[in-house]
Design a protein around this motif. Structure first.
Motif, PDB file in Angstrom:
ATOM      1  N   LYS A   1       0.411 -10.651  -3.664  1.00 21.46           N
ATOM      2  CA  LYS A   1       0.265  -9.590  -4.659  1.00 21.46           C
ATOM      3  C   LYS A   1      -0.217  -8.305  -3.995  1.00 21.46           C
ATOM      4  O   LYS A   1      -0.797  -8.318  -2.915  1.00 21.46           O
ATOM      5  CB  LYS A   1      -0.745 -10.010  -5.737  1.00 21.46           C
ATOM      6  CG  LYS A   1      -0.274 -11.161  -6.615  1.00 21.46           C
ATOM      7  CD  LYS A   1      -1.267 -11.411  -7.749  1.00 21.46           C
ATOM      8  CE  LYS A   1      -0.751 -12.495  -8.700  1.00 21.46           C
ATOM      9  NZ  LYS A   1      -1.687 -12.725  -9.825  1.00 21.46           N
ATOM     10  N   ARG A   2       0.013  -7.216  -4.673  1.00 19.99           N
ATOM     11  CA  ARG A   2      -0.557  -5.948  -4.232  1.00 19.99           C
ATOM     12  C   ARG A   2      -2.022  -5.916  -4.631  1.00 19.99           C
ATOM     13  O   ARG A   2      -2.430  -6.458  -5.654  1.00 19.99           O
ATOM     14  CB  ARG A   2       0.195  -4.775  -4.854  1.00 19.99           C
ATOM     15  CG  ARG A   2       1.622  -4.645  -4.337  1.00 19.99           C
ATOM     16  CD  ARG A   2       2.402  -3.561  -5.058  1.00 19.99           C
ATOM     17  NE  ARG A   2       1.836  -2.235  -4.843  1.00 19.99           N
ATOM     18  CZ  ARG A   2       2.362  -1.117  -5.348  1.00 19.99           C
ATOM     19  NH1 ARG A   2       3.444  -1.196  -6.116  1.00 19.99           N
ATOM     20  NH2 ARG A   2       1.808   0.055  -5.112  1.00 19.99           N
ATOM     21  N   THR A   3      -2.835  -5.281  -3.791  1.00 19.92           N
ATOM     22  CA  THR A   3      -4.257  -5.228  -4.056  1.00 19.92           C
ATOM     23  C   THR A   3      -4.556  -4.369  -5.285  1.00 19.92           C
ATOM     24  O   THR A   3      -3.827  -3.420  -5.599  1.00 19.92           O
ATOM     25  CB  THR A   3      -5.021  -4.663  -2.847  1.00 19.92           C
ATOM     26  OG1 THR A   3      -6.372  -4.444  -3.198  1.00 19.92           O
ATOM     27  CG2 THR A   3      -4.417  -3.350  -2.384  1.00 19.92           C
TER      28      THR A   3
ATOM     29  N   ASN B   1      -3.909   0.230  -2.240  1.00 24.34           N
ATOM     30  CA  ASN B   1      -2.836  -0.405  -3.013  1.00 24.34           C
ATOM     31  C   ASN B   1      -1.490  -0.344  -2.322  1.00 24.34           C
ATOM     32  O   ASN B   1      -0.652  -1.235  -2.489  1.00 24.34           O
ATOM     33  CB  ASN B   1      -2.759   0.243  -4.400  1.00 24.34           C
ATOM     34  CG  ASN B   1      -1.718  -0.396  -5.285  1.00 24.34           C
ATOM     35  OD1 ASN B   1      -0.628   0.146  -5.455  1.00 24.34           O
ATOM     36  ND2 ASN B   1      -2.050  -1.544  -5.855  1.00 24.34           N
TER      37      ASN B   1
ATOM     38  N   HIS C   1      -1.697  -6.529   1.518  1.00 23.38           N
ATOM     39  CA  HIS C   1      -1.184  -7.688   0.782  1.00 23.38           C
ATOM     40  C   HIS C   1      -2.366  -8.578   0.420  1.00 23.38           C
ATOM     41  O   HIS C   1      -3.232  -8.844   1.258  1.00 23.38           O
ATOM     42  CB  HIS C   1      -0.200  -8.488   1.643  1.00 23.38           C
ATOM     43  CG  HIS C   1       1.088  -7.783   1.900  1.00 23.38           C
ATOM     44  ND1 HIS C   1       1.890  -8.062   2.991  1.00 23.38           N
ATOM     45  CD2 HIS C   1       1.735  -6.799   1.218  1.00 23.38           C
ATOM     46  CE1 HIS C   1       2.961  -7.295   2.958  1.00 23.38           C
ATOM     47  NE2 HIS C   1       2.890  -6.515   1.903  1.00 23.38           N
TER      48      HIS C   1
ATOM     49  N   GLN D   1      -7.288 -10.525   1.688  1.00 22.75           N
ATOM     50  CA  GLN D   1      -6.323  -9.449   1.902  1.00 22.75           C
ATOM     51  C   GLN D   1      -6.038  -9.225   3.386  1.00 22.75           C
ATOM     52  O   GLN D   1      -6.928  -9.363   4.228  1.00 22.75           O
ATOM     53  CB  GLN D   1      -6.843  -8.141   1.312  1.00 22.75           C
ATOM     54  CG  GLN D   1      -6.909  -8.125  -0.210  1.00 22.75           C
ATOM     55  CD  GLN D   1      -7.431  -6.812  -0.738  1.00 22.75           C
ATOM     56  OE1 GLN D   1      -7.674  -5.878   0.030  1.00 22.75           O
ATOM     57  NE2 GLN D   1      -7.604  -6.722  -2.042  1.00 22.75           N
TER      58      GLN D   1
ATOM     59  N   TYR E   1       2.984  -1.696   1.852  1.00 25.67           N
ATOM     60  CA  TYR E   1       3.060  -2.930   1.061  1.00 25.67           C
ATOM     61  C   TYR E   1       4.469  -3.502   1.049  1.00 25.67           C
ATOM     62  O   TYR E   1       4.677  -4.685   0.794  1.00 25.67           O
ATOM     63  CB  TYR E   1       2.558  -2.696  -0.364  1.00 25.67           C
ATOM     64  CG  TYR E   1       3.540  -2.003  -1.268  1.00 25.67           C
ATOM     65  CD1 TYR E   1       4.442  -2.749  -2.036  1.00 25.67           C
ATOM     66  CD2 TYR E   1       3.595  -0.612  -1.363  1.00 25.67           C
ATOM     67  CE1 TYR E   1       5.372  -2.120  -2.863  1.00 25.67           C
ATOM     68  CE2 TYR E   1       4.507   0.016  -2.180  1.00 25.67           C
ATOM     69  CZ  TYR E   1       5.392  -0.733  -2.935  1.00 25.67           C
ATOM     70  OH  TYR E   1       6.313  -0.112  -3.750  1.00 25.67           O
TER      71      TYR E   1
ATOM     72  N   SER F   1       6.104 -11.980   1.697  1.00 22.58           N
ATOM     73  CA  SER F   1       5.798 -10.778   0.917  1.00 22.58           C
ATOM     74  C   SER F   1       7.032 -10.137   0.313  1.00 22.58           C
ATOM     75  O   SER F   1       6.902  -9.168  -0.446  1.00 22.58           O
ATOM     76  CB  SER F   1       5.060  -9.764   1.779  1.00 22.58           C
ATOM     77  OG  SER F   1       5.839  -9.386   2.899  1.00 22.58           O
TER      78      SER F   1
ATOM     79  N   ILE G   1       6.594 -10.143  -3.384  1.00 20.49           N
ATOM     80  CA  ILE G   1       5.334  -9.537  -3.827  1.00 20.49           C
ATOM     81  C   ILE G   1       5.426  -9.078  -5.275  1.00 20.49           C
ATOM     82  O   ILE G   1       6.486  -8.641  -5.756  1.00 20.49           O
ATOM     83  CB  ILE G   1       4.960  -8.363  -2.903  1.00 20.49           C
ATOM     84  CG1 ILE G   1       3.510  -7.936  -3.141  1.00 20.49           C
ATOM     85  CG2 ILE G   1       5.909  -7.195  -3.067  1.00 20.49           C
ATOM     86  CD1 ILE G   1       2.993  -6.960  -2.097  1.00 20.49           C
TER      87      ILE G   1
ATOM     88  N   ASN H   1       2.902  -7.144  -8.596  1.00 16.01           N
ATOM     89  CA  ASN H   1       1.726  -6.318  -8.854  1.00 16.01           C
ATOM     90  C   ASN H   1       0.589  -7.154  -9.387  1.00 16.01           C
ATOM     91  O   ASN H   1       0.794  -8.188  -9.995  1.00 16.01           O
ATOM     92  CB  ASN H   1       2.073  -5.207  -9.836  1.00 16.01           C
ATOM     93  CG  ASN H   1       3.005  -4.164  -9.212  1.00 16.01           C
ATOM     94  OD1 ASN H   1       2.874  -3.862  -8.026  1.00 16.01           O
ATOM     95  ND2 ASN H   1       3.906  -3.621  -9.995  1.00 16.01           N
TER      96      ASN H   1
END
Length: 421
Positions: A166-168, A174, A178, A234, A386, A416, A419, A421
């Motif tokens: 996921k995105r941070t 952001n 990752h 992360q 990202y 990723s 990935i 949100n």
């Protein structure tokens, strides 16, 4: 302080010194200059050093001296923190013998640079590994001196590890990081004291130099362990690996600007420009891997008929005061040694380095480190995006209350490209 008291202190120190030494973290020792193209392989392909228990794999390397030297191997089982498993004897984790000579080797053929290629298969007629967990493979010379070492991990299928990239949630990073969301689901057993007994290790593209350790479960649902942290799991996303290809060692193609002749060929690459302040651009890579290849029609075994070449790297980047830059990839195990450290040329205003590498297809990256030699992902020369495609691996370690070692009970993987949100 009396002399008798001093002697007592010295005796106590010498008594406990072996235990202190034995508990030291087993770091990887980089190979000397003459050892090249070191790799773990599975099914004929280079692989990250994570293998299922009882699954066959091989370990290979080239010796540029090419004198058919005798090399030996020794194996040490380690705890989660890479200290030796002091509660195990060698007979607990090896069936057979340790410190055996590597018997399979082949000399190069039709190459300017001679070398001997060594192949060590597991299991073999001397050695079968019996337990899951962390291992250090030591390669020794005839004098039983350690030449270099490599880490690898064996795992069992006792748990499943669903993973999502996921995105941070932190808006300041952001676009650059990752985040791994995952859980651990046991297969038919109940975890004992999971906060103390379950440990994890997170890897990006199979690298040990930026792995994440010591993250406890955030909470549990029944017997499932849940990890949904905002920061602790992360990684800096980095950028796509750079590459060059010289499977025809005499022709300049695929990021090679020209070839020059010498005692061996010289492969001069186009100058790379630092990409940290440039827009992200997608191009496929193999996440740091490499493939040995020689397309000459007469070649039957590229592993011993592929030649070595001096590869000249150059990087246009701002002067990184107080930081060191290294060339890294699976071809050198991301080693931070002088052999791979970039030198800044005041005349050309470029970072430059020549590295001897085996011909084929090679991924590489430029690694920035701080003054302590630790990877500085935040200030990566090529930036963090990202959108970057990375492969992530999660290993789950478990030691029940009465166990004598840390077993690896499961593995999870994610890419990723998926990935969210």
């Amino acid at each position: 302080m009396t002399n008798a008291f001093k002697r007592l202190i010295a005796l106590v120190f010498l008594t406990f010194l072996p235990f202190v030494a034995f508990s030291q973290v087993q770091q990887e020792i980089a190979p000397p200059y003459n050892i090249k193209t070191v790799a773990f392989m599975k099914d004929g392909q280079n692989a990250y050093p994570f293998f299922r228990l009882n699954e066959p794999f091989t370990f290979v390397f080239d010796d540029l001296f090419g004198n058919e030297a005798n090399y030996y191997y020794s194996i040490q089982h380690c705890n989660y923190d890479w200290t030796p498993s002091s509660m195990l004897s060698i007979n607990d984790y090896i069936r057979g013998f340790d410190t055996q000579r590597i018997q399979t080797y082949t000399n190069s053929f039709n190459t300017l640079q001679i070398y001997s290629r060594y192949t060590l298969a597991f299991p073999n007629k001397f050695t079968t590994l019996l337990l899951s967990g962390n291992y250090i493979l030591k390669i020794l010379n005839e004098d039983q001196e350690v030449i270099f070492t490599r880490r690898f991990v064996l795992y069992e299928d006792m748990a499943t590890v669903p993973v999502q990239v996921k995105r941070t949630r932190d808006m300041s990073t952001n676009l650059e990081k990752h985040n791994l969301d995952f859980s651990i689901k046991s297969r038919g057993f109940i975890f004992q004291m999971p906060l103390q007994n379950v440990k994890i290790a997170l890897f990006q593209n199979g690298r040990f130099d930026n792995a994440i350790y010591n993250v406890k479960p955030q909470y549990t649902i029944g017997n499932d362990l849940i990890y949904k942290y905002d920061k602790e799991t992360q990684f800096w996303a980095g950028n796509e690996y750079l590459y060059f290809e010289n499977k025809d060692i005499r022709n300049a193609v695929n990021n090679v600007v020209r070839i020059t002749a010498g005692e061996i060929y010289n492969t001069i690459l186009y100058t790379n420009e630092a990409r940290a302040n440039k827009p992200y651009t997608f191009f496929p890579d193999v996440n740091g891997n490499f493939v040995t290849k020689n397309i000459n029609l007469s070649v039957t075994d590229p592993m011993v008929e592929s030649d070595y070449t001096w590869v000249f790297f150059s990087l246009s980047a701002p002067a990184y005061y107080g930081k060191d830059l290294y060339i890294g990839g699976m071809f050198n195990n991301y080693a931070k040694t002088p052999e791979y450290k970039m030198d800044y040329n005041e005349k050309t205003k470029l970072y430059e380095k020549a590295v001897m590498m085996k011909q084929g297809f090679n991924n590489y990256m430029y690694i920035s480190t701080d003054k302590n030699g630790k990877v500085d992902g935040k200030n990566a020369v090529d930036g963090n995006f990202y959108q970057t495609e990375n492969e992530y691996t999660i290993l789950v370690y478990y030691r029940e209350n009465n166990d004598r070692y840390d077993k690896v009970i499961g593995v999870g993987t994610a890419n990723s490209t998926d990935i969210i949100n």
